[in-house]
Design a protein around this motif. Structure first.
Motif, mmCIF file in Angstrom:
data_model
loop_
_atom_site.group_PDB
_atom_site.id
_atom_site.type_symbol
_atom_site.label_atom_id
_atom_site.label_comp_id
_atom_site.label_asym_id
_atom_site.label_seq_id
_atom_site.Cartn_x
_atom_site.Cartn_y
_atom_site.Cartn_z
ATOM 1 N N SER A 45 0.831 -1.210 0.000
ATOM 2 C CA SER A 45 0.000 0.000 0.000
ATOM 3 C C SER A 45 0.858 1.250 0.000
ATOM 4 C CB SER A 45 -0.928 -0.006 1.222
ATOM 5 O OG SER A 45 -1.882 -1.043 1.131
ATOM 6 N N ALA A 46 1.947 1.243 0.787
ATOM 7 C CA ALA A 46 2.841 2.400 0.837
ATOM 8 C C ALA A 46 3.534 2.614 -0.507
ATOM 9 C CB ALA A 46 3.876 2.206 1.947
ATOM 10 N N LEU A 47 3.971 1.525 -1.134
ATOM 11 C CA LEU A 47 4.629 1.634 -2.436
ATOM 12 C C LEU A 47 3.645 2.101 -3.508
ATOM 13 C CD1 LEU A 47 6.831 -1.614 -2.415
ATOM 14 C CD2 LEU A 47 7.572 0.739 -1.959
ATOM 15 N N SER A 48 2.418 1.641 -3.405
ATOM 16 C CA SER A 48 1.387 2.065 -4.348
ATOM 17 C C SER A 48 1.047 3.537 -4.167
ATOM 18 C CB SER A 48 0.131 1.203 -4.168
ATOM 19 O OG SER A 48 -0.892 1.601 -5.040
ATOM 20 N N ASN A 49 0.907 3.971 -2.925
ATOM 21 C CA ASN A 49 0.597 5.374 -2.636
ATOM 22 C C ASN A 49 1.710 6.307 -3.093
ATOM 23 O OD1 ASN A 49 -1.861 4.668 -1.478
ATOM 24 N ND2 ASN A 49 -1.030 4.568 0.603
ATOM 25 N N ALA A 50 2.944 5.769 -3.139
ATOM 26 C CA ALA A 50 4.079 6.563 -3.608
ATOM 27 C C ALA A 50 4.195 6.545 -5.134
ATOM 28 C CB ALA A 50 5.371 6.038 -2.986
ATOM 29 N N GLY A 51 3.290 5.825 -5.805
ATOM 30 C CA GLY A 51 3.300 5.761 -7.262
ATOM 31 C C GLY A 51 4.361 4.842 -7.841
ATOM 32 N N LEU A 52 4.878 3.920 -7.020
ATOM 33 C CA LEU A 52 5.955 3.043 -7.464
ATOM 34 C C LEU A 52 5.438 1.740 -8.058
ATOM 35 C CD1 LEU A 52 8.431 3.558 -4.491
ATOM 36 C CD2 LEU A 52 8.295 4.813 -6.646
ATOM 37 N N ILE A 53 4.356 1.216 -7.514
ATOM 38 C CA ILE A 53 3.777 -0.029 -8.023
ATOM 39 C C ILE A 53 2.265 0.138 -8.155
ATOM 40 C CG2 ILE A 53 5.563 -1.382 -6.847
ATOM 41 C CD1 ILE A 53 3.314 -2.414 -4.949
ATOM 42 N N ASN A 73 2.337 -4.811 -10.652
ATOM 43 C CA ASN A 73 3.081 -4.171 -11.732
ATOM 44 C C ASN A 73 3.948 -3.069 -11.133
ATOM 45 O OD1 ASN A 73 4.038 -3.617 -14.261
ATOM 46 N ND2 ASN A 73 2.202 -2.555 -14.974
ATOM 47 N N VAL A 74 5.160 -2.935 -11.663
ATOM 48 C CA VAL A 74 6.055 -1.857 -11.249
ATOM 49 C C VAL A 74 5.820 -0.689 -12.185
ATOM 50 C CG1 VAL A 74 8.448 -1.130 -10.992
ATOM 51 C CG2 VAL A 74 7.756 -3.440 -10.277
ATOM 52 N N ILE A 75 5.415 0.441 -11.629
ATOM 53 C CA ILE A 75 5.107 1.633 -12.419
ATOM 54 C C ILE A 75 6.330 2.533 -12.577
ATOM 55 C CG2 ILE A 75 3.625 3.661 -12.593
ATOM 56 C CD1 ILE A 75 2.176 0.958 -12.889
ATOM 57 N N ASP A 76 7.091 2.667 -11.521
ATOM 58 C CA ASP A 76 8.261 3.551 -11.513
ATOM 59 C C ASP A 76 9.487 2.719 -11.135
ATOM 60 O OD1 ASP A 76 10.244 5.443 -11.107
ATOM 61 O OD2 ASP A 76 9.004 6.770 -9.880
ATOM 62 N N HIS A 77 10.165 2.192 -12.157
ATOM 63 C CA HIS A 77 11.316 1.316 -11.920
ATOM 64 C C HIS A 77 12.422 2.038 -11.151
ATOM 65 C CE1 HIS A 77 14.997 -0.951 -12.850
ATOM 66 N NE2 HIS A 77 14.224 -1.993 -13.059
ATOM 67 N N ASP A 78 12.775 3.227 -11.590
ATOM 68 C CA ASP A 78 13.852 3.972 -10.936
ATOM 69 C C ASP A 78 13.476 4.345 -9.512
ATOM 70 O OD1 ASP A 78 15.359 3.783 -13.223
ATOM 71 O OD2 ASP A 78 14.818 5.772 -13.971
ATOM 72 N N GLY A 79 12.213 4.719 -9.319
ATOM 73 C CA GLY A 79 11.771 5.072 -7.981
ATOM 74 C C GLY A 79 11.822 3.884 -7.037
ATOM 75 N N LEU A 80 11.398 2.715 -7.522
ATOM 76 C CA LEU A 80 11.437 1.521 -6.674
ATOM 77 C C LEU A 80 12.875 1.109 -6.400
ATOM 78 C CD1 LEU A 80 9.635 -0.528 -5.233
ATOM 79 C CD2 LEU A 80 9.736 -1.964 -7.277
ATOM 80 N N ARG A 81 13.740 1.335 -7.365
ATOM 81 C CA ARG A 81 15.148 1.003 -7.145
ATOM 82 C C ARG A 81 15.721 1.848 -6.014
ATOM 83 N NH1 ARG A 81 19.874 -0.092 -11.672
ATOM 84 N NH2 ARG A 81 21.464 -0.693 -10.159
ATOM 85 N N GLY A 82 15.197 3.037 -5.832
ATOM 86 C CA GLY A 82 15.632 3.866 -4.725
ATOM 87 C C GLY A 82 15.217 3.327 -3.369
ATOM 88 N N ARG A 83 14.243 2.425 -3.334
ATOM 89 C CA ARG A 83 13.776 1.842 -2.077
ATOM 90 C C ARG A 83 14.443 0.505 -1.775
ATOM 91 N NH1 ARG A 83 8.733 3.839 -0.169
ATOM 92 N NH2 ARG A 83 8.418 5.922 -1.047
ATOM 93 N N VAL A 84 15.100 -0.078 -2.787
ATOM 94 C CA VAL A 84 15.613 -1.433 -2.637
ATOM 95 C C VAL A 84 17.007 -1.402 -2.027
ATOM 96 C CG1 VAL A 84 16.840 -1.746 -4.826
ATOM 97 C CG2 VAL A 84 15.508 -3.645 -3.884
#
Length: 245
Positions: free
Chosen positions: A193-201, A209-220
């Motif tokens: 839910s947090a990742l979705s609210n941030a527009g990442l997935i 689905n991953v919406i923002d690959h670079d953004g999610l990479r910043g969380r990994v």
């Protein structure tokens, strides 16, 4: 039985990293077919008969715990193969192997793989490069599971799945993800839910689905970069797509 997959794209990086003659030798002997979610490839301890090279989809090798639950040991997509223990002299599967995300794969009899390894140096090189990458993945998993947060671990699994699926969405429930990672269902729901609210997935019932690959990479965690680099070393020779004969 060999299935007719004329015109099917070949995405498996182990196969693609071989010289063309070796690649043709194996694909002419392969049974390339769909793999369905939940399909059992091997039971732990079952005698190996085929090496399996996924082109699309993800296979999980899991450990069954005493309480009846499972946890993922390692996941394998188009960067790798199932049956690697055969290359080390083992005859049995080292984990229960289940299709997690559906797709298709090439099944190659071990005697054909052995013959190819003997005949073609590039086959031996390809499987050894993957074996080294798999060791990196397993070593990173030990550190990741003990040191990194639930958000980092979930982000890592989703990001790698996104890469393996060519940027497409994929069927996966939060319940399945919690089981694979050994996390509470509520924890997975909160993180997603947090990742979705941030527009990442984007996630809905039964799909991710991953919406923002670079953004999610910043969380990994840093494990993503190390695993990706290890796998990339075996994917430099071939074109991105070939076609089964």
């Amino acid at each position: 039985m060999r299935e007719d997959f004329q015109g099917t794209p070949i995405f498996n990086q182990v196969i693609l990293s071989m010289e063309s003659e070796a690649r043709s030798f194996l694909l002419e002997r392969a049974a390339t077919r769909p793999i369905a979610a939940g399909e059992l490839i091997y039971l732990e301890g079952q005698t190996l008969s085929h090496a399996v090279f996924p082109h699309h989809g993800i296979v999980s090798m899991v450990a069954e715990l005493g309480n009846g639950k499972i946890v993922e040991k390692v996941s394998i997509g188009n960067e790798g193969m199932i049956g690697f223990s055969h290359l080390l002299g083992g005859h049995d599967a080292v984990g229960k192997t289940i299709v997690q995300i559906p797709g298709y794969a090439s099944f190659i009899a071990l005697q054909d793989l052995d013959e190819a390894i003997t005949r073609f140096r590039s086959v031996q090189e390809a499987v050894l490069v993957y074996a080294r990458a798999l060791i990196v993945q397993l070593m990173e998993a030990v550190k990741c599971n003990s040191r990194h947060s639930a958000e980092q671990r979930i982000s890592l699994w989703l990001l790698r799945a996104h890469d393996r699926m060519g940027g497409e969405g994929f069927p996966l429930t939060q319940e399945a993800l919690s089981e694979l990672l050994g996390l509470r269902r509520a924890t997975v729901s909160e993180v997603c839910s947090a990742l979705s609210n941030a527009g990442l997935i984007a996630h809905s019932r039964g799909s991710m689905n991953v919406i923002d690959h670079d953004g999610l990479r910043g969380r990994v965690c840093e494990c993503y970069g190390r695993i990706t680099a290890a796998n990339a070393r075996g994917a430099t020779r071939p074109p991105a797509r070939l076609v089964c004969r």
